[in-house]
Design a protein around this motif. Structure first.
Motif, short mmCIF file in Angstrom:
data_model
loop_
_atom_site.label_atom_id
_atom_site.label_comp_id
_atom_site.label_asym_id
_atom_site.label_seq_id
_atom_site.Cartn_x
_atom_site.Cartn_y
_atom_site.Cartn_z
N GLN A 181 -5.24 -0.24 -4.72
CA GLN A 181 -4.63 -1.28 -3.90
C GLN A 181 -5.22 -2.65 -4.25
O GLN A 181 -4.48 -3.63 -4.39
CB GLN A 181 -4.87 -1.00 -2.41
N ALA A 182 -6.53 -2.68 -4.38
CA ALA A 182 -7.20 -3.96 -4.66
C ALA A 182 -6.70 -4.55 -5.98
O ALA A 182 -6.39 -5.75 -6.06
CB ALA A 182 -8.70 -3.75 -4.69
N LEU A 183 -6.61 -3.73 -6.98
CA LEU A 183 -6.13 -4.19 -8.29
C LEU A 183 -4.69 -4.69 -8.19
O LEU A 183 -4.35 -5.76 -8.71
CB LEU A 183 -6.20 -3.05 -9.29
N TYR A 184 -3.90 -3.90 -7.56
CA TYR A 184 -2.47 -4.20 -7.43
C TYR A 184 -2.29 -5.56 -6.78
O TYR A 184 -1.59 -6.44 -7.28
CB TYR A 184 -1.85 -3.07 -6.61
N SER A 213 -13.00 -3.17 -8.95
CA SER A 213 -11.87 -2.26 -8.78
C SER A 213 -11.58 -1.50 -10.06
O SER A 213 -11.36 -0.30 -10.04
CB SER A 213 -10.61 -3.05 -8.39
N ILE A 214 -11.59 -2.25 -11.16
CA ILE A 214 -11.32 -1.58 -12.44
C ILE A 214 -12.38 -0.50 -12.69
O ILE A 214 -12.07 0.64 -13.05
CB ILE A 214 -11.31 -2.59 -13.59
N ILE A 215 -13.64 -0.90 -12.50
CA ILE A 215 -14.72 0.05 -12.74
C ILE A 215 -14.55 1.29 -11.86
O ILE A 215 -14.62 2.43 -12.33
CB ILE A 215 -16.09 -0.58 -12.51
N LEU A 216 -14.29 1.06 -10.58
CA LEU A 216 -14.17 2.21 -9.68
C LEU A 216 -12.97 3.08 -10.01
O LEU A 216 -13.03 4.30 -9.88
CB LEU A 216 -14.09 1.72 -8.23
N ILE A 231 2.61 2.64 -13.48
CA ILE A 231 2.70 1.18 -13.53
C ILE A 231 4.16 0.73 -13.52
O ILE A 231 4.52 -0.27 -12.88
CB ILE A 231 1.95 0.67 -14.76
N ALA A 232 5.01 1.47 -14.20
CA ALA A 232 6.44 1.13 -14.20
C ALA A 232 7.01 1.17 -12.80
O ALA A 232 7.74 0.27 -12.37
CB ALA A 232 7.20 2.08 -15.12
N LEU A 233 6.64 2.21 -12.07
CA LEU A 233 7.15 2.33 -10.71
C LEU A 233 6.60 1.21 -9.83
O LEU A 233 7.32 0.64 -9.00
CB LEU A 233 6.80 3.70 -10.12
N LEU A 234 5.32 0.93 -10.02
CA LEU A 234 4.73 -0.17 -9.25
C LEU A 234 5.50 -1.46 -9.51
O LEU A 234 5.89 -2.17 -8.57
CB LEU A 234 3.27 -0.38 -9.68
N LEU A 235 5.70 -1.71 -10.78
CA LEU A 235 6.43 -2.93 -11.16
C LEU A 235 7.84 -2.92 -10.58
O LEU A 235 8.28 -3.92 -9.99
CB LEU A 235 6.53 -3.01 -12.68
N LEU A 236 8.53 -1.82 -10.75
CA LEU A 236 9.91 -1.74 -10.27
C LEU A 236 9.97 -1.96 -8.77
O LEU A 236 10.83 -2.71 -8.27
CB LEU A 236 10.52 -0.37 -10.63
N GLY A 237 9.06 -1.29 -8.08
CA GLY A 237 9.07 -1.45 -6.63
C GLY A 237 8.78 -2.88 -6.23
O GLY A 237 9.41 -3.45 -5.34
N THR A 238 7.82 -3.47 -6.94
CA THR A 238 7.46 -4.85 -6.62
C THR A 238 8.62 -5.80 -6.88
O THR A 238 8.83 -6.76 -6.15
CB THR A 238 6.25 -5.28 -7.48
N GLY A 259 0.81 -1.21 0.00
CA GLY A 259 0.00 0.00 0.00
C GLY A 259 0.84 1.25 0.00
O GLY A 259 0.56 2.22 -0.72
N THR A 260 1.89 1.20 0.81
CA THR A 260 2.76 2.37 0.87
C THR A 260 3.43 2.61 -0.47
O THR A 260 3.55 3.75 -0.93
CB THR A 260 3.83 2.17 1.95
N TRP A 261 3.89 1.51 -1.05
CA TRP A 261 4.56 1.69 -2.34
C TRP A 261 3.59 2.19 -3.41
O TRP A 261 3.97 2.97 -4.28
CB TRP A 261 5.24 0.38 -2.81
N LEU A 262 2.34 1.77 -3.36
CA LEU A 262 1.33 2.28 -4.29
C LEU A 262 1.21 3.79 -4.14
O LEU A 262 1.16 4.53 -5.12
CB LEU A 262 -0.03 1.61 -4.03
N SER A 263 1.17 4.25 -2.91
CA SER A 263 1.08 5.70 -2.68
C SER A 263 2.25 6.43 -3.34
O SER A 263 2.08 7.45 -3.98
CB SER A 263 1.06 6.01 -1.19
#
Lengths: 839, 377, 193
Positions: B203-206, B300-303, B352-359, B77-81
């Motif tokens: 977060q849910a999607l991630y 989640s996608i819809i929201l 998305i790149a950052l999400l991926l990289l962080g993950t 969650g933190t990384w998503l932020s």
């Protein structure tokens, strides 16, 4: 979370924080921002100001041009000038100077007329070819087959061009502008064109504008009006003109019914005895005795060898008919009675006033209301206010609308006569003449006649015989100041004689004149068409040769101030050369050079030397011309020429005579047959026109009846002139590029703002154009309005710089049919249409 | 596989940055001053805020979530932020005429009466706090909570700054009297509620994508986020309804009436209400009752998408129909230009790149320890 | 105190556009040939805006420009203090060295008086460079100078003998959107004066 953090960790965290937070800023995108405009005044001090007058329309208001960094920067008004500018057109002059649309080099047609396919040629080729063609034409058809048409630009020199080319046919735009009003001014007031009489705008108390809109041209007039704090303004017009945006009462009227309205006002004024009795008795021909045949009773009718110019009135004191100029008489305005003529016959005479009163009684307010659409009470109210405030009915300017406009103008002028508000402070006043030398006068020297120019060149009579031939328009319309439609007829039919060559100088007849199909047909039939202009007006597409003229910033001109009651002159200064790459040359040089090459003897005798082919030497000649004008003027007014020159140089103008009130017709007789204001026009009578105005429905087009039929009217405004409209700023003012429609009509037809409509002419069935609608209450129901000179189609208007060319404006000349008032010569540009929505 | 993903995410990151730069270099002037770029920025900012608020349920209030799922997935969650705040900053700086100087000029001006000044201040503080937090949680780990710890202090500060930031962001618009549809505090309430929706859906999607094989996490996500969705959506629609009802006789009705029954009404009723409330709640109910993670992902996608539309509508529509200074209605036709769309696309690519990289690079899993370079796996 | 303001007289204006075009030529000559000099307003590069409004069934025109508000939302909204009250003239002025082009001032203005210049992406408003220099030299802004309808004035509201103050005393005047609390200085004459 438990706290377990070492100092080392903390430092690392802080460092990492800083490192991470610099990420957004390390994006190496160079800033696109160049430093915002540096104040140019840091570079230039002070601003140079050049006093001149404007040429963006025909009014010629006083302006000064502010130069910035040595270039023309912007325009300011010349505040001390008797006719002070300025308007949106004048402010746009800067754009005109180096406009990408500007005609830069002579063009020679290579396609068909109308295709606008040209090749650039140099001046010599163009001028030589034109000259050679002219010689051919003249050899076959005579000098009089050459016609020149123009607007206000170069108007002063037109008589000179007449003599230069040996033709009488220099015919201006006036037939499509103020001709009907000018003839009316002559017939009622012995005056001339629109500025020769004008309301005393600064002092008028109540100004009734009927199809007249100050603030259209001549901002000087608007300035004077707006400096007047007490004036009440009422404007009667089928559309609300710009003056109505401010404090003015706008009364919508059905197009073409002005005469009914004005005569109804006259009815109220006469019946309620609101007129100026003294004025009518002594300074008008209202008391003239009129015989049953409509002619005035004169001394020649009463005694042998009597003077046919001594018009008779009935003296209430002596109870006899007397000469109207006799002293100590009391003319009876209402006399009806018998008079014995010299041959013994007894005729019933009535005063002109009685006849006028009878005419007006056809237009009682209730009747007039049905014709004009104006409520009867409104008519009464305006008549009473006009009289109560001793107001002025404006003498009209652009009036070539419906084909019955001559009577509109007469009725308007007569109202002023009824109120006696002539040449008084706050009244309808005569302009002082600056006595500007005519370009050419015919003089007699040692028994021979010469045409002498203002710079003292003389052409002997044998060379100007052709010039004295009847002009084609005057042959058809005896009283007209100018009717170009007659030139089109002469081209098409050869009647009264053929016109084969046409010069179009600074005017665009495809919009100015009526029935563009007729115009196109005539243009195609010419042997030679030369267009001299600065921008691609639509006429350019048809030219054989297009010659680029200078604009007003690029030449010097000394002229009389038009729109002021003072007699004044002003100087237009050359402020800049044409822009680089633009080989524009003054039309004066062009015409002389063509004449020199075609008819060298004529040019020479009029003072043109062959060395003037060199443009620089010509500019010296131009300076001499201005010197000559100064000298002539100084002599006329008995002022030292140096003093005149100095003041004109410094101030830009010179007032030769300040307006003196109470002169005409009080101390100086008018130019009418009687020398007085004529409510019963004797000159009209002689011409075969009705001596009294009357209303008749517009003869120029069928009246609209059905739900989808409309009047289509046009008019001018402070942004409208043929060339100003092609300046880039104009494209942002949407209201000038649309067809105005009343909201109620729009709702009834299901039309929304911005919709495209198709207008089919009722005068020329089958002829259609498309335009975009602007829904506004500024136009009366059953009426559509478009400005003049919009609706451009020249193929030389490039999309980029004139992107709004396809934006939905219309040229009314596509839809109107030519109609000219017989004898008077005024045209009619309005028409009627059927409308349907197309998108 | 990991190597490939690493390469893809780096390429995506560079491409995203390039798109943003390209959009900046070619951006045009539009009839409204704050358009698609500002919408994109606001959206990402609210993702950050929302994600942090959801996380604060644990970090401040100690709620660990079903099967302690919130506690266990806290670092994600933190990384998503953080992944969302970066494109937010990039986009808003690209909206400026002078992006590089922008931030510093604001901070140094002390223009305390300007809402945007406080944006810069809050972002500066939040940036520092988020970095501290991510490093802290990576290094120290999600251990047992104690009410009086630095961790709690950081978390509480983050929540506070977040709420201040989100409300200040809303009031950047809400304090503008020139746009009647904005004036007031309703944007603040809508932004906070909306942030929770899009933060939670992010977060849910991630989580559901990354842990699509982990039944335990999916189960947790389905249960936890369903409730968040339901509550936040109902709250959002409640606040929105009152906003609209209250606008009835105010100048704001000029634009709200277009939203509710005028030119924007199709979007409002179909996207915001039908899709964003009715359809979503049905799907979420199904997700909850059937413990269906696919339904959760769909919701989640819809929201997420509806959330973007909501931000777009709030920012753009109320500028498009406003009052002219002379009191009549001003209709401005705005459509995002290609440059702007590319920029937002770039923003999503960066996100998305950052999400991926962080993950891939960071030890975000519960109890996972950093092994390389102090904070990396 | 010096409180400089514009006066526009709706009982006199005839929408001749001299002021609009004069502003463009004097203050933004670099945009003479731009095909889209002011895309935000779909207008010339000019600080004066023209609103056509059907009022009570009779179409009217109102011209607006920066109102020089005493409680200006644009000054408050500016995050870098680029929009500020000039120390010498008291006019709201943009310091382009500080401006970062965030457009908060453009959005904040309830009079729509600011526009984004398409090359620099920075805000523009009345008074621009040429007019600012003119008033420092004792001249009036170009729009006032060119108006042929006697529909404009400019001067110090706090000087009772200035032409604008005298004119206001002799007229019925209104200001726009006063209920917003912006305290606009600019005055519209409705009648007389």
């Amino acid at each position: 979370m438990t706290l377990r953090i070492s100092r080392r960790d903390f430092v690392k965290i802080a460092g990492a924080t800083l490192a991470l937070s610099s990420v957004p800023f390390s994006i190496g995108v160079a800033s696109r921002v160049k430093s915002h405009s540096v104040s140019r005044l840091e570079v230039v001090e002070p601003r140079e100001v050049v006093k001149t007058f404007c040429g963006m329309c025909g009014a010629l208001c006083g302006i000064q041009v502010v130069k910035v960094n040595g270039r023309i920067g912007y325009v300011e008004p010349l505040i001390e000038h008797p006719q002070i500018g300025l308007c949106g057109r004048s402010a746009s002059a800067i754009w005109l100077w180096d406009s990408p649309l500007r005609l830069k080099r002579p063009l020679k047609r290579v396609g068909e007329r109308g295709e606008a396919r040209f090749q650039e040629v140099d001046w010599d080729i163009a001028l030589n070819e034109i000259a050679s063609k002219l010689r051919e034409i003249v050899a076959k058809h005579g000098h009089k087959s050459i016609a020149i048409t123009h607007h206000d630009v170069w108007a002063y020199y037109m008589p000179l061009f007449s003599y230069l080319f040996g033709t009488p046919n220099t015919i201006s735009h006036v037939g499509m502008c103020h001709a009907s009003g000018t003839v009316a001014r002559r017939h009622v007031l012995g005056a001339g064109g629109p500025p020769t009489v004008d309301p005393d705008y600064e002092n008028v108390s109540y100004l009734l504008l009927v199809s007249r809109t100050p603030g259209t041209a001549s901002m000087g007039v608007l300035r004077r009006l707006r400096s007047n704090r007490k004036v009440r303004i009422v404007v009667v017009d089928p559309r609300m003109p710009e003056i109505g945006l401010g404090d003015a009462e706008w009364i919508p009227i059905i197009p073409g019914t002005d005469a009914a309205f004005l005569l109804s006002l006259a009815y109220v004024i006469v019946e309620e005895k609101l007129y100026d009795e003294m004025f009518l008795k002594y300074y008008s021909n209202a008391p003239f005795l009129i015989k049953p045949d409509g002619r005035p009773l004169t001394e020649a009718d009463l005694v042998e060898n009597g003077d046919a110019k001594k018009y008779m009135v009935w003296d209430a004191k002596t109870k006899k008919p007397v000469d109207h100029k006799a002293k100590d008489i009391d003319p009876d305005l209402f006399y009806e009675g018998d008079v014995t003529l010299k041959d013994g016959t007894v005729v019933k005479v009535r005063t002109a006033f009685q006849l006028f009163r009878e005419r007006c009684s056809k237009y009682k307010p209730e009747e007039a209301s049905k014709i004009t659409g104006i409520p009867a009470e409104t008519i009464r109210r305006i008549a009473r206010d006009l009289a109560l405030y001793r107001g002025v009915v404006d003498d009209t300017w652009y009036i070539s609308r419906n084909g019955n406009d001559y009577d509109d103008a007469r009725a308007a002028l007569i109202l002023n006569v009824l109120l006696g508000n002539i040449d008084k402070p706050g009244g309808l006043c005569y302009m002082e003449s600056p006595k500007f030398p005519s370009a050419v006068t015919v003089v007699t020297k040692e028994g021979k006649r010469y045409a002498r120019t203002f710079y003292d060149a003389e052409m002997p009579e044998e060379l100007f015989a052709d010039v004295r031939v009847t002009r084609v328009d005057k042959a058809k319309y005896k009283a007209t100041p100018a009717t170009f439609d007659a030139v089109l007829d002469a081209i098409l039919t050869g009647d009264p004689y053929p016109i084969r060559a046409l010069f179009v100088i600074g005017t665009t007849i495809t919009h100015r004149d009526m029935d563009v199909d007729k115009i196109r047909e005539a243009l195609k039939k010419l042997d030679l068409l030369v267009v001299i202009d600065v921008l691609p007006q639509d006429i350019v597409d048809y030219a054989d040769y297009v010659l680029p003229d200078t604009i007003f910033l690029e030449r010097e001109e000394f002229a009389s101030v038009k729109w002021t009651l003072h007699g004044a002159v002003h100087l237009q200064k050359k402020i800049t050369d044409p822009p680089k790459g633009c080989d524009a040359r003054s039309a004066l040089w062009v015409m002389f050079e063509i004449a020199r090459r075609a008819f060298p003897e004529r040019a020479e005798v009029l003072g043109w030397k062959s060395e003037y082919a060199d443009y620089h030497k010509f500019e010296k000649f131009e300076e001499e011309l201005v010197e000559k004008l100064f000298k002539k003027l100084a002599d006329t007014w008995k002022i030292p020429v140096e003093a005149l020159k100095k003041e004109v140089e410094e101030k830009g103008f010179y007032i030769l005579k300040k307006k003196e009130y109470m002169v005409r017709p009080y101390r100086v007789a008018l130019g009418t047959p009687s020398g007085k204001c004529e409510i019963y026009s004797l000159e009209a009578l002689d011409l075969g026109l009705s001596p009294l105005p009357d209303y008749k429905p517009p003869p120029a087009y069928p009246l609209p009846k059905a739900e989808d039929e409309f009047y289509l009217i046009n008019g001018k405004g402070p942004l409208i002139s043929a060339h100003a409209l092609l300046a880039e700023p104009m494209r942002f003012f949407e209201h000038i590029w649309r067809v105005w429609m009343n909201p109620k009509d729009a709702e009834r037809l299901g039309i929304r703002d911005g919709d495209w409509i198709e207008l089919e002419s009722l005068a020329k069935p089958g002829k259609k154009v498309r335009g975009r609608v602007w829904i506004t209450s500024m136009v009366r129901e059953k009426v559509l309005f478009t400005y003049s000179f919009v609706g451009r189609t020249s193929k030389l208007l490039s999309e980029k710089h004139f992107a709004h060319v396809a934006n939905g404006s219309i040229n009314i000349a596509e839809l109107n049919k030519a109609y000219v008032i017989p004898i008077v010569g005024g045209g009619a540009s309005n028409t009627s249409v059927r409308v349907r929505r197309v998108g | 596989m990991r190597g490939l993903l690493l390469v893809i995410s780096i390429i995506a990151l560079i491409a995203g940055l390039a798109l943003i730069a390209y959009g900046y270099a070619t951006k045009e002037i539009h009839v409204i001053p704050w358009g698609f770029i500002v919408v994109g920025y606001t959206f990402f900012a609210l993702v950050t805020v929302g994600s942090t608020i959801v996380n604060s349920l644990y970090s401040v209030f100690g709620y660990k979530g079903p099967e302690e799922g919130l506690k266990r997935n806290f670092k994600y969650g933190t990384w998503l932020s953080i992944s969302a705040i970066i494109p937010a900053w990039l986009l808003i700086l690209a909206d400026l005429a002078k992006p590089i100087e922008g931030f510093f000029r604001i901070i140094m001006s002390f223009a305390v009466e300007a809402r945007i000044y406080w944006m810069a201040v809050f972002y500066a503080i939040l940036a520092i706090l988020l970095v501290i937090e991510i490093i802290y949680v990576i290094r120290v780990g999600g251990g047992k909570g104690s009410m009086v710890t630095l961790g709690l202090a950081i978390a509480a500060l983050i929540l506070l700054v977040d709420v201040l930031l989100a409300s200040n962001l809303a009031q950047v618009f809400g304090s503008i009297i020139a746009v009647p549809g904005w004036t007031g505090i309703h944007l603040m309430t809508l932004f906070l509620a909306g942030a929770v929706i899009i933060g939670a859906s992010g977060q849910a999607l991630y989580l559901s994508i990354y842990k699509w094989r982990d039944k335990r996490t999916l189960d947790y996500a389905t249960r936890f986020y369903s409730w968040i969705f339901v509550l936040a959506t109902l709250l959002y629609i409640f606040l929105l309804a009152w906003t609209i009802l209250t606008a009835r006789y105010t100048p704001a009705w000029v634009s709200w009436s277009e939203v509710v029954r005028g030119v924007f009404s199709m979007g409002f009723w179909v996207v915001e209400v039908l899709l964003g409330v009715v359809v979503v709640l049905v799907i979420v109910a199904y997700a909850m009752l059937r413990r269906n993670p696919v339904a959760l992902m769909l919701a989640s996608i819809i929201l997420f998408v509806v959330g973007f539309y909501r931000v777009y509508s709030l920012i753009v529509h109320h500028q498009s129909i406003a009052l002219s200074p002379v009191g009549d209605i001003l209709v401005l036709h705005y459509t995002p230009s290609t440059a702007e769309i590319l920029m937002i696309l770039g923003g999503f690519m960066v996100f998305i790149a950052l999400l991926l990289l962080g993950t891939l690079l960071l030890p975000l899993e519960h109890e996972e320890k950093p092994r390389r370079l102090w904070i990396f796996r | 105190m010096t409180r400089l303001a514009h006066l526009w007289d709706m009982s006199r204006c005839i929408a001749c556009m001299a002021c609009v075009v004069a502003c463009a030529s004097a203050n933004f000559p670099e945009h003479m040939r731009s095909t889209n000099p002011n895309p935000q307003w779909n207008w010339l590069a000019s600080n004066i805006r023209v609103w056509w409004i059907p009022v009570n069934g009779r179409h009217r025109v109102i011209l607006t420009q920066c109102m020089q508000c005493d409680n200006a939302p644009c000054v408050k909204a500016c995050p870098t203090k680029a929009s500020h009250y000039d120390a010498e003239t008291g006019l709201i002025t943009i310091d382009y060295k500080l401006c970062i082009g965030c457009k908060a001032c453009v959005v904040a203005c309830p009079y729509g008086a600011r526009w984004i210049e398409p090359k620099s992406h920075m805000p523009n408003k009345c008074l621009a460079t040429e007019c600012t220099e003119r008033i420092k030299k004792g001249l009036k802004p170009v729009c006032v100078t060119v108006c042929p309808a006697n529909a404009r004035d400019f001067g110090d509201l706090d000087d009772p003998e200035s032409s604008i103050s005298r004119r206001i005393r002799g007229s019925t005047t209104i200001k726009l959107r006063e209920e917003l609390g912006t305290k606009p200085r600019n005055v519209i004459v409705v009648r007389g004066g």
